[in-house]
Motif scaffolding. Structure first.
Motif, PDB file in Angstrom:
ATOM      1  N   THR A  22       3.903  -3.765 -10.848  1.00 43.01           N
ATOM      2  CA  THR A  22       2.810  -3.373  -9.958  1.00 43.01           C
ATOM      3  C   THR A  22       1.746  -4.457  -9.926  1.00 43.01           C
ATOM      4  O   THR A  22       1.192  -4.770  -8.864  1.00 43.01           O
ATOM      5  N   ALA A  35      -6.468  -3.097  -1.380  1.00 42.37           N
ATOM      6  CA  ALA A  35      -5.506  -2.137  -1.918  1.00 42.37           C
ATOM      7  C   ALA A  35      -6.262  -1.195  -2.846  1.00 42.37           C
ATOM      8  O   ALA A  35      -6.646  -1.558  -3.954  1.00 42.37           O
ATOM      9  N   GLU A  76       0.668   6.528  -6.962  1.00 47.02           N
ATOM     10  CA  GLU A  76      -0.497   7.345  -7.292  1.00 47.02           C
ATOM     11  C   GLU A  76      -0.156   8.833  -7.229  1.00 47.02           C
ATOM     12  O   GLU A  76      -0.632   9.636  -8.054  1.00 47.02           O
ATOM     13  N   SER A  77       0.674   9.207  -6.298  1.00 48.30           N
ATOM     14  CA  SER A  77       1.046  10.620  -6.177  1.00 48.30           C
ATOM     15  C   SER A  77       1.887  11.092  -7.363  1.00 48.30           C
ATOM     16  O   SER A  77       1.984  12.289  -7.623  1.00 48.30           O
ATOM     17  N   ARG A 100       1.293  10.138 -10.515  1.00 50.37           N
ATOM     18  CA  ARG A 100       0.543   9.816 -11.734  1.00 50.37           C
ATOM     19  C   ARG A 100       0.752  10.874 -12.829  1.00 50.37           C
ATOM     20  O   ARG A 100       1.157  10.556 -13.947  1.00 50.37           O
ATOM     21  N   PRO A 120       0.809  -1.226   0.000  1.00 48.33           N
ATOM     22  CA  PRO A 120       0.000   0.000   0.000  1.00 48.33           C
ATOM     23  C   PRO A 120       0.844   1.279   0.000  1.00 48.33           C
ATOM     24  O   PRO A 120       0.464   2.273  -0.627  1.00 48.33           O
ATOM     25  N   MET A 121       1.973   1.261   0.706  1.00 49.22           N
ATOM     26  CA  MET A 121       2.836   2.444   0.698  1.00 49.22           C
ATOM     27  C   MET A 121       3.363   2.709  -0.707  1.00 49.22           C
ATOM     28  O   MET A 121       3.402   3.861  -1.177  1.00 49.22           O
ATOM     29  N   TYR A 122       3.760   1.647  -1.382  1.00 49.42           N
ATOM     30  CA  TYR A 122       4.242   1.793  -2.761  1.00 49.42           C
ATOM     31  C   TYR A 122       3.135   2.325  -3.676  1.00 49.42           C
ATOM     32  O   TYR A 122       3.358   3.243  -4.481  1.00 49.42           O
ATOM     33  N   LEU A 123       1.941   1.767  -3.546  1.00 49.58           N
ATOM     34  CA  LEU A 123       0.830   2.192  -4.398  1.00 49.58           C
ATOM     35  C   LEU A 123       0.471   3.657  -4.137  1.00 49.58           C
ATOM     36  O   LEU A 123       0.153   4.408  -5.067  1.00 49.58           O
ATOM     37  N   GLN A 124       0.540   4.044  -2.898  1.00 51.79           N
ATOM     38  CA  GLN A 124       0.237   5.443  -2.568  1.00 51.79           C
ATOM     39  C   GLN A 124       1.268   6.381  -3.189  1.00 51.79           C
ATOM     40  O   GLN A 124       0.918   7.430  -3.753  1.00 51.79           O
ATOM     41  N   ASP A 125       2.534   6.009  -3.098  1.00 51.53           N
ATOM     42  CA  ASP A 125       3.576   6.841  -3.704  1.00 51.53           C
ATOM     43  C   ASP A 125       3.427   6.887  -5.217  1.00 51.53           C
ATOM     44  O   ASP A 125       3.619   7.939  -5.849  1.00 51.53           O
ATOM     45  N   PHE A 176      -6.275   0.806  -5.306  1.00 46.22           N
ATOM     46  CA  PHE A 176      -5.476   1.287  -6.428  1.00 46.22           C
ATOM     47  C   PHE A 176      -6.068   0.741  -7.710  1.00 46.22           C
ATOM     48  O   PHE A 176      -6.202  -0.479  -7.883  1.00 46.22           O
TER      49      PHE A 176
END
Length: 1328
Positions: A666, A682, A636-637, A639, A629-634, A684
């Motif tokens: 991913t 997740a 997304e930021s 994009r 989740p930390m990776y996905l959040q980063d 994302f």
């Protein structure tokens, strides 16, 4: 009272030392000693009576069977510790080598040496390891000793038997000594060995009168187990006293003083009274040593009571055996007996032989219950805690003693005297301390459960203070396991089990904390780092005792889980900062590297820790649940920045390949997250994140289509490769097209609806590439088929030069030059056919049917603003008739082609040129995409050799989607603005956005290219056929009788390629003549050779060109061309006999009977040529098709009277309409051509349709009769009206069933189509 209360709750060192010294002193007094050498026996005693000697032997021998007799049934198995064999082996080695002075007798050493060899045997060690029964060990020694003693020559007669008893007694004594060096020896085992020793020990009376029969003094006289006691008052002769003094750091004189004081009241009798008091307390329900309230169940109490009573009884018996004086001082009935009855518990001993032990007749019963009753009868024994050797709180004293011993041994281990390489026991305790602890536990009545739990508790405390290594904990836990194996936990005293539960709880907390701190090593944590902790925790958890521990274990486990998450997040942050701090403009690279780190760590942890720790702490799941989740959040930021950097020029900062690699990584992480964290979410949208990149890639791929096609054709020499005859370009092109398909497949897109849309776009690209390839190959093909002369400087259309000879030739005699086909032209046709097969394979690879089903089942795609529906029109330019030459010459003909232009004059389509005819037949089809009503200008042009092409006539038609919404084919006859008319066949279908539609367009492009190329082949052949099989040749032949007959050439033609069969053939179709018809007269003046000679140029042309086609065309292409050639021949023959169907009068005159016979002879010759006895290019069933049979039927009606023909025509037309009530089918849709399977299905259906054309044949015959025009027009009008009426009825039914047909609407309502605009003005002439 105060001192007693303090001693009850606190153990002082002085009190502990006092009670330990008491037990040590008692141990010395109860231990058998070696007797001093006896005085020289009187000479007269040596001359003993033989009978007395035998009596003495018989009274002293006890068989091994008798020794173990009472241990067989109902007696608990007592097992020795695992380390016993190792200690025994060393002891036997010392004895055999003479290192142990206590066993100096040579015969004893020999017996021990033999048994030492047995102990070294692996089979024996494995057997003992599995059994661990003390009786098995003694029995094995007895067997070896028997073999040795029987062979001893000095032991005459039964002397070996007495010696065997002594050896066995010495061996048991040695075992007892070995047990002092082994930790965790059960009291039951010690008591069992003491009992065996007592059984084998001869009475003093027997000893005094027993002598050796050997040549030297027997060990029975020198080393008797029991002899006259020589009690010393010096502590130096008391091993355990010395051990205790050293333990408590007492000076020798202080210890001696203490022993002297204790010796006044610490006697054997006091010890016996302690045992009796314990028995009486048990019967009276006193707190010590145990009572029913101390156990969880009655069964547990009875079990403990039986064992404890038996053990106390055994100890009392052993004490009396070693000191018979105790029995004399004990009132009769106060001691358990050895004489009668089987034991009442597993620890009670069976009766012993009176001849072996006859110490006192006061020993009357061995039964524990009876023993308790006998003790109860002793009034001198008081119930309560009135003991000499047992302290006020034995358990506290024992625990304190154990602490003292462990601390002392640890101090000794750390002393300089112990080297770093010296082996140190994990049990910590030394042999002397083990013996002291065992003696104290025996006298203080400390049970094995408490001893094991206490040892574990103290080891835990020392471990928490870092004073013992971790390995000591499993060693202590192993002791617990042994005790639990011997005594089930349910049978433990409640106090002991609660104590163990408390100790386990402490252990669990300690090692949970260790695991907690070990989690700092994630993701590099190894199983070895926490394996000892986990082993201990699992052992503790598996006991089931943690439920009694009041600490919230789940909360502690949750703490570990939170620690794992915290460490994982910290590791991610550190690694993320490290990766982003590296120089570079590629924003995708740090995330790619991070995915590698996350996946590598997860796989490593999953491999190292496949199962959750303690069944609750799943390390890999916790790590993945945090880091992904930390990776996905980063991600997304990033994009917008990531997308901008991937589109900033021809060489973007973020290559598209890295973006797709990031997608795959991913997707892998999301799969890991779903697998390891099934209940997690997740948030994302991977499809929404990467979909713009795929769309951009699809756009780029679409733009590369032209480059792929041009590159493939440029590198192609159009030389046949392989058995299929195609060249390299089609393979190269499909390799290029297959690459993006493989790319999309490898993406394994998660959203199947999005994936279907991607493949739809890619299908459109594939269709575009195929259409362009077809156009380019056709251009090359046309350039080869219509070569441009090099001696003309003015560039002209390539096909115009074909008729240059026609312009320059003699107008009175036109002769066509035969055309020679090139291998390259054949290869190009093979390429088109190979493309159909490759495209069909690609259709399956794309899974177009499945993708289309997904699109149809999914939600409708919202239309973009300004979206306009698109419709695909299929326009087939069929024929024209009634054209007028542009000059005034009545014999002039036109070389016509047709163009279609839009309202702006842009040419949209163009046909090939048909030469020398006023009724051309093009039969060419074009696809036009329309968004709104479109006016087309249809221009018929006359090709000019030089200059502009002349316009023959024009017509206009509007492609209005509303008009063709029935999706049927409409035949449109349009009058030209000059003279004549042209026939167009128009159909429409909605242009859909799905893979099936685009593949259908691609297949249609290939099919039309194939048909066009085959038609060009036929166009090159047809003029020679029409010129040499014509009415001119026929009239000349009939008029002259022969045409320069060359018999040798004619005979050569008969045997030419594909001609092996002439004359009658049994398979020839025959149409019988009616009875009223006169038989035709065969022309006798012309032979078959002469008739064939008349069309020899046709056969010559075939012989010159068919080998080229046969060699370079593929099998399917060759068959197709030959079938079309045969069809052309049939049409030429039919054209000789009758005119085409029309309501206009015909100038064609009927042939004579002789001419008709010649025509059918020619047809037979040509059929036999193509069949060639089964070796020709076309099978017989294809040659004799329906059209062939229709031509043969012309002979049937050719000579009928006009009225009869009219009547037959009306009858047959009515019958045909009744037999075929169905309306015409829809036009051939793109979807019906989406793959080879649907194409074959449609072709099969078409072949199964029965053609009924005799009515039309009669009408065509009637065109050559005078006065039939009105009749023909009437019949044609009736047929057209009936068909139109049925179409209208079918259309009405269709609209009632379904307002909008599937796949045909194009996604928009017809109501949105704008109104039809007016006819546009004549555009400027852009065609030339």
């Amino acid at each position: 009272m105060h001192e007693r209360r303090v001693s009850k709750h606190r153990v002082s060192d002085e009190d502990l030392m006092n009670y330990v010294l008491r037990v040590a002193l008692l141990s010395y007094r109860m231990q058998p000693k070696v007797a001093e050498p006896a005085a020289q026996a009187e000479p007269e005693l040596k001359e003993r009576d033989y009978a007395a000697k035998l009596g003495s032997i018989s009274s002293s021998i006890l068989s091994v069977g008798d020794l173990f007799r009472d241990m067989r049934d109902g007696t608990k198995v007592v097992r020795f510790p695992k380390d016993t064999i190792k200690v025994l082996e060393q002891k036997l080695q010392d004895i055999a080598m003479g290192k142990d002075p206590a066993y100096h007798d040579q015969l004893i050493r020999r017996t021990m040496a033999v048994f030492y060899g047995q102990v070294k045997d692996e089979t024996f060690r494995r057997q003992m390891k599995e059994s661990r029964k003390i009786e098995d060990l003694i029995l094995m020694f007895a067997t070896n000793a028997t073999n040795v003693l029987k062979k001893e020559p000095t032991l005459a007669g039964d002397g070996w038997k007495l010696e065997l008893n002594n050896h066995i007694a010495m061996f048991i004594r040695m075992l007892r000594d070995c047990m002092r060096n082994v930790s965790h020896v059960s009291p039951e085992l010690t008591a069992r060995l003491d009992m065996y020793t007592a059984k084998l020990a001869p009475s003093q009376a027997s000893q005094k009168t027993t002598y050796s029969d050997s040549g030297y003094d027997s060990a029975s006289t020198r080393d008797s187990v029991v002899s006259t006691k020589r009690l010393s008052s010096s502590i130096t002769d008391m091993p355990l006293v010395v051990t205790a003094a050293r333990l408590f750091k007492l000076a020798e004189h202080v210890a001696q003083k203490e022993i002297d004081e204790l010796g006044k009241f610490c006697t054997e009798k006091a010890a016996l009274i302690d045992l009796k008091t314990c028995l009486k307390n048990i019967n009276a329900g006193a707190p010590f040593p145990g009572r029913p309230e101390d156990f969880d169940s009655e069964a547990a109490w009875q079990h403990w009571r039986t064992l404890e009573t038996s053990h106390l009884s055994q100890l009392m018996v052993v004490m009396v055996q070693f000191n018979p004086e105790l029995a004399k001082s004990t009132p009769e009935g106060a001691l358990p007996s050895q004489a009668n009855g089987r034991p009442g518990s597993v620890y009670s001993y069976a009766s012993q032989r009176d001849s072996y032990y006859s110490t006192s007749t006061a020993l009357t019963s061995q039964d524990p219950m009876a023993a308790g009753e006998e003790i109860d009868g002793d009034e001198d024994i008081q119930v309560g805690h009135n003991f000499t050797y047992i302290p006020p709180n034995p358990r506290k004293y024992y625990k304190r003693l154990l602490e003292y011993c462990i601390a002392a041994d640890l101090e000794a281990m750390l002393s300089p005297n112990v080297g770093d390489d010296d082996e140190v026991s994990l049990g910590i305790l030394s042999a002397t301390h083990i013996e002291l602890i065992n003696e104290c536990a025996l006298r203080w009545r400390i049970g094995q459960p408490y001893r094991a739990a206490c040892f574990l508790d103290i080891i835990r405390q020392f471990y928490e203070r870092n004073e013992v290594p971790l390995e000591c904990i499993p060693e202590a836990l192993q002791t617990i396991s042994k005790v639990m194996h011997d005594t089930e936990l349910e049978k433990w005293p409640t106090q002991d089990s609660d104590y163990l539960a408390q100790v386990y709880g402490g252990l669990f907390s300690v090692f949970l904390s260790s695991v907690y701190h070990a989690m700092d090593g994630i993701p590099h944590l190894k199983p070895a780092d926490i394996a000892p902790f986990i082993h201990i925790l699992e052992t503790v958890q598996g006991s089931g005792l943690l439920a009694r521990f009041d600490v919230d274990i789940s909360a502690r486990v949750q703490d570990i889980q939170e620690q794992v998450k915290s460490v994982s997040a910290r590791f991610y942050d550190e690694k993320n900062r490290e990766l982003h701090s590296a120089p570079g403009v590629n924003r995708a690279l740090p995330y790619l590297l991070m995915t590698d780190e996350i996946e590598k760590a997860a796989k490593l942890l999953d491999k190292r820790f496949p199962e959750p720790l303690l069944g609750q702490v799943d390390i890999v799941s916790l790590v993945v649940s945090v880091q992904v989740p930390m990776y996905l959040q980063d991600l997304e930021s990033e994009r917008k920045r990531l997308f901008d950097d991937s589109m900033n020029g021809p060489t973007p900062d973020v290559p598209i390949q890295d973006v797709f690699a990031l997608y795959r990584r991913t997707k892998t992480l999301l799969g890991m997250y779903k697998a390891f964290v099934p209940n997690g979410t997740a948030a994302f949208d991977i499809g929404g994140f990467f979909e713009p990149y795929v769309q951009q890639w699809l756009t780029n791929t679409h733009e590369k289509t032209t480059q792929w096609v041009q590159a493939a054709i440029a590198a192609d020499k159009f030389q046949a490769e392989g058995t299929e005859g195609h060249s390299s370009s089609i393979v190269d092109l499909f390799d290029s097209l297959r690459s993006p398909i493989n790319f999309l497949d490898e993406l394994e897109w998660t959203d199947e609806l999005q994936e279907a849309r991607f493949f739809t776009s890619l299908s459109k690209t594939i269709s575009k590439a195929i259409e362009q390839y077809c156009r380019n190959v056709e251009e090359l093909f046309m350039a080869e088929m219509f070569p441009r002369p090099t001696d003309f400087l003015q560039p002209q259309k390539s096909s115009a030069w074909l008729e240059k000879a026609k312009q320059l030739a003699n107008t009175t005699e036109k002769k066509l030059n035969p055309f020679t086909f090139q291998p390259e032209s054949c290869v190009k046709l093979n390429n088109i056919q190979a493309a159909r097969r490759l495209l069909d394979t690609m259709y399956a690879q794309v899974a177009a049917d499945k993708k289309t089903d997904i699109l149809e089942s999914g939600p409708p795609v919202p239309e973009k603003p300004g979206h306009v529906a698109r419709y695909l029109f299929t326009v087939k330019i069929c024929i024209a008739e009634g054209l007028v030459p542009l000059d005034s010459s009545p014999s002039s003909r036109l070389d016509t082609f047709v163009t279609l232009s839009d309202e702006q004059g842009t040419r949209l389509a163009k046909t090939r040129t048909i030469y020398e005819t006023l009724a051309p037949r093009w039969e060419e089809t074009f696809d036009l995409t329309v968004e709104k009503p479109l006016w087309l200008m249809v221009s018929v042009r006359d090709r000019a050799l030089i200059g502009k092409h002349d316009t023959v006539g024009r017509a206009y038609i509007c492609l209005d989607p509303r008009r063709y919404a029935d999706f049927l084919a409409h035949d449109q006859w349009m009058d030209l603005d000059s003279q004549g008319r042209i026939l167009l066949r128009i159909s429409m279908e909605g242009e859909k956005d799905d893979p099936q539609f685009y593949f259908g367009r691609a297949f249609r492009s290939l099919k039309r290219a194939e048909s066009d190329m085959v038609r060009v082949f036929i166009d090159k052949i047809s003029p020679f056929i029409r010129q040499n099989i014509s009415r001119t040749v026929l009239k000349t032949l009939v008029k002259s009788g022969s045409i320069s007959l060359d018999y040798n050439k004619a005979l050569g033609n008969v045997t030419a390629l594909y001609r092996s069969a002439l004359g009658n053939n049994s398979s020839e179709v025959q149409i019988p003549l009616p009875q009223a018809e006169k038989p035709r007269v065969r022309p006798e003046d012309l032979t078959d050779v002469e008739l064939e000679q008349a069309i020899t140029p046709v056969f010559d042309f075939f012989d010159a060109n068919l080998p080229t086609l046969n060699t370079y065309l593929s099998d399917s292409a060759k068959e197709m061309v030959m079938i079309r050639v045969w069809k052309e021949i049939i049409m030429v023959i039919e054209g000789l006999l009758i005119p085409p169907l029309s309501d206009a009068p015909s100038d064609l005159k009927p042939l004579t009977d002789k001419e008709v016979d010649i025509v059918f002879k020619w047809l037979k010759f040509l059929r036999d040529y193509f069949y060639a006895g089964g070796e020709g290019p076309v099978p017989l069933e294809t040659l004799q098709n329906q059209k062939y049979r229709d031509v043969l039927s012309i002979r049937l009606y050719y000579d009928w009277h006009t009225d009869a023909l009219m009547e037959e025509c009306v009858r047959m037309m009515q019958q045909s309409l009744r037999a075929s009530p169905s309306v015409k089918k829809r036009a051939k849709s793109v979807y019906s051509q989406r793959n080879l399977g649907t194409i074959k299905d449609r072709k099969r259906e078409k072949q199964q349709e029965k053609e009924v054309s005799n009515g039309e044949t009669i009408l065509r015959i009637l065109r050559m009769r005078s006065g039939t025009s009105d009749f023909i027009a009437q019949q044609l009008h009736a047929m057209t009206s009936m068909q139109a009426e049925r179409e209208a009825q079918a259309q009405a039914r269709s609209q009632n069933r379904k307002l909008q047909r599937p796949r045909q609407g194009g996604g928009a309502s017809l109501a949105q189509i704008p109104e039809v605009p007016p006819v546009p003005p004549l555009p400027p002439n852009k065609d030339s």
